[in-house]
Design an enzyme around this catalytic site. Structure first.
Site, PDB file in Angstrom:
ATOM      1  CE1 TYR A   1      -4.309  -4.766   4.984  1.00 46.09           C
ATOM      2  CE2 TYR A   1      -1.951  -4.329   5.005  1.00 46.09           C
ATOM      3  CZ  TYR A   1      -3.102  -4.668   4.323  1.00 46.09           C
ATOM      4  OH  TYR A   1      -3.041  -4.897   2.975  1.00 46.09           O
TER       5      TYR A   1
ATOM      6  NE  ARG B   1      -4.348  -1.735   1.487  1.00 48.23           N
ATOM      7  CZ  ARG B   1      -5.406  -2.016   2.232  1.00 48.23           C
ATOM      8  NH1 ARG B   1      -5.428  -1.664   3.497  1.00 48.23           N
ATOM      9  NH2 ARG B   1      -6.438  -2.644   1.706  1.00 48.23           N
TER      10      ARG B   1
ATOM     11  CG  ASP C   1      -5.015  -1.667  -2.561  1.00 51.92           C
ATOM     12  OD1 ASP C   1      -5.266  -2.866  -2.340  1.00 51.92           O
ATOM     13  OD2 ASP C   1      -5.009  -0.797  -1.666  1.00 51.92           O
TER      14      ASP C   1
ATOM     15  CD  GLN D   1      -2.762   6.013  -3.819  1.00 55.03           C
ATOM     16  OE1 GLN D   1      -2.922   6.768  -4.783  1.00 55.03           O
ATOM     17  NE2 GLN D   1      -2.867   6.444  -2.577  1.00 55.03           N
TER      18      GLN D   1
ATOM     19  CB  SER E   1      -8.300  -0.634  -1.917  1.00 51.60           C
ATOM     20  OG  SER E   1      -7.433  -0.537  -0.816  1.00 51.60           O
TER      21      SER E   1
END
Length: 415
Positions: free
Chosen positions: A230, A122, A130, A127, A133
């Site tokens: 996390y 991350r 990902d 991005q 996500s």
């Protein structure tokens, strides 16, 4: 003729997503790659073969995997699929390696270079790659839709000449990507929303979406986030305090959505059977972690359970796949963004830089070996997942402690 990318039809009956879209097919072709899509691969994501063909893909069959230099998938390939891949092919998918040591070893034995997309770091550069996500975002949205569909009342407050309909109360447990989207969706639908998470940063995020934050905000709470963003596993003492706080809150809720997952571990138990019993008849719980053991006692993977006190516990599998037409478009873009970094723009061929941070983070097998540091010794010592802390234990710990009975005083003169 350039190198070939193959996108198969997913064999799992519970997997309607596909690893490509017409847009990514065009982009792959622009990189100089030949794209073959297996017949019917996109049907359950509302992408007919004709759309892929218009974008420049050849429509083929499963056996075409044997000539592919790159295989793009949603789920980890089965042993049968691996037998059809050529040695040295790059296979990119959501590999789900934790607790599946035999499957990881099979990838190595097949000689493929396997990349696990859920290990994508991350960082800013990654991005657009990902997958956790992109898919969790849709799962959070769908959780609210699923909860609302089982709840037999309106969600927003309605003031009418015949009286007022109160707004539904929705509680989100776990405020990661899925939880934040669940909050936003529930708020758009007019519900009164509360949320909880062990990460301090979540408090401000929850407030920014117009929801109320609920948590035990002690010193442990202030340090409850990993460098990767996390949630950390909390101590039993913290879990007990949090359980006591949430137990009272859950009893007043109409819909509860749980989203808590810790990478590499079973899902933590957040909602006990006693909490479910405390809820009002007609209430609904949506467990988004059911595939990893579940956050809710009584949740059954793939089923909607109705308890004795008429509370529904929803345990749908593959929630992003329930909105496959949207999920596939995002997932395909994630795959393309990563694959693009592996292609030499001059030679238009696969050129994997094994020193690249993205490659080092995601490469699972290479050259006939398991190379990811977290799984490199699976052949010697298979990974055993630690057990999740049972919710019943958490609730029991949260109960007020009874004072120990006083010992009777001994008569004088007795040792």
């Amino acid at each position: 003729m350039g190198q070939t990318v193959f996108i198969p039809r997913e064999l799992d009956a519970n997997e309607p997503r596909v690893a490509a879209s017409p847009d990514t097919v065009k982009r792959l072709a622009a990189l100089g790659l030949d794209v073959i899509i297996e017949t019917g691969a996109g049907t359950r994501s509302r992408i007919p073969d004709e759309e892929f063909a218009k974008a420049g893909a050849a429509i083929g069959k499963a056996a075409d995997a044997g000539k592919a230099d790159v295989v793009l998938k949603v789920r980890r390939p089965t042993d049968a699929e691996l037998k059809g891949y050529k040695s040295g092919a790059a296979v990119i998918a959501i590999m789900d390696p934790y607790g599946n040591d035999a499957a990881v070893a099979a990838l190595a034995k097949a000689g493929v270079t396997a990349f696990s997309m859920e290990f994508m770091p991350r960082i800013t550069r990654a991005q657009s790659m990902d997958v956790l996500s992109s898919q969790a975002n849709l799962a959070g949205y769908q959780a609210v839709i699923d909860g609302a569909s089982e709840y037999d009342r309106a969600l927003p407050m309605m003031m009418t000449a015949a009286g007022t309909v109160p707004a539904a109360k929705i509680f989100i447990m776990g405020v990661g990507v899925a939880g934040l989207q669940a909050i936003a969706t529930a708020r758009r639908l007019g519900a009164v929303v509360t949320a909880t998470d062990v990460r301090p940063a979540a408090k401000e995020q929850v407030a920014s979406l117009g929801a109320k934050f609920l948590a035990v905000e002690d010193e442990e709470f202030k340090a409850a986030e990993t460098a990767g963003g996390y949630a950390k596993e909390m101590s039993k003492e913290y879990q007990a305090k949090q359980a006591a706080l949430t137990a009272e809150h859950i009893a007043k809720q109409d819909i509860v959505i749980t989203t808590a997952l810790i990478p590499g571990r079973p899902a933590p138990k957040l909602v006990s059977a006693a909490m479910v019993v405390s809820m009002k008849p007609g209430s609904v719980i949506v467990d988004l972690a059911v595939e990893r053991g579940g956050n809710v006692e009584g949740a059954i993977p793939g089923q909607v359970v109705t308890t004795a006190n008429n509370v529904k516990i929803i345990g749908h599998l593959n929630v992003p796949g329930r909105v496959a037409a949207s999920a596939s478009l995002l997932y395909a873009k994630n795959l393309f963004a990563f694959l693009e970094t592996l292609v030499d723009k001059t030679t238009k061929t696969l050129a994997i830089n094994r020193d690249d941070d993205l490659v080092k983070a995601t490469m699972l097998t290479d050259g006939g070996k398991v190379v990811h540091p977290a799984f490199a010794k699976v052949a010697e010592k298979p990974h055993v997942e630690p057990a999740a802390i049972p919710a019943t234990t958490m609730v029991a710990d949260a109960a007020p402690k009874k004072a120990a009975p006083k010992k009777a005083a001994k008569p004088k003169g007795i040792a």
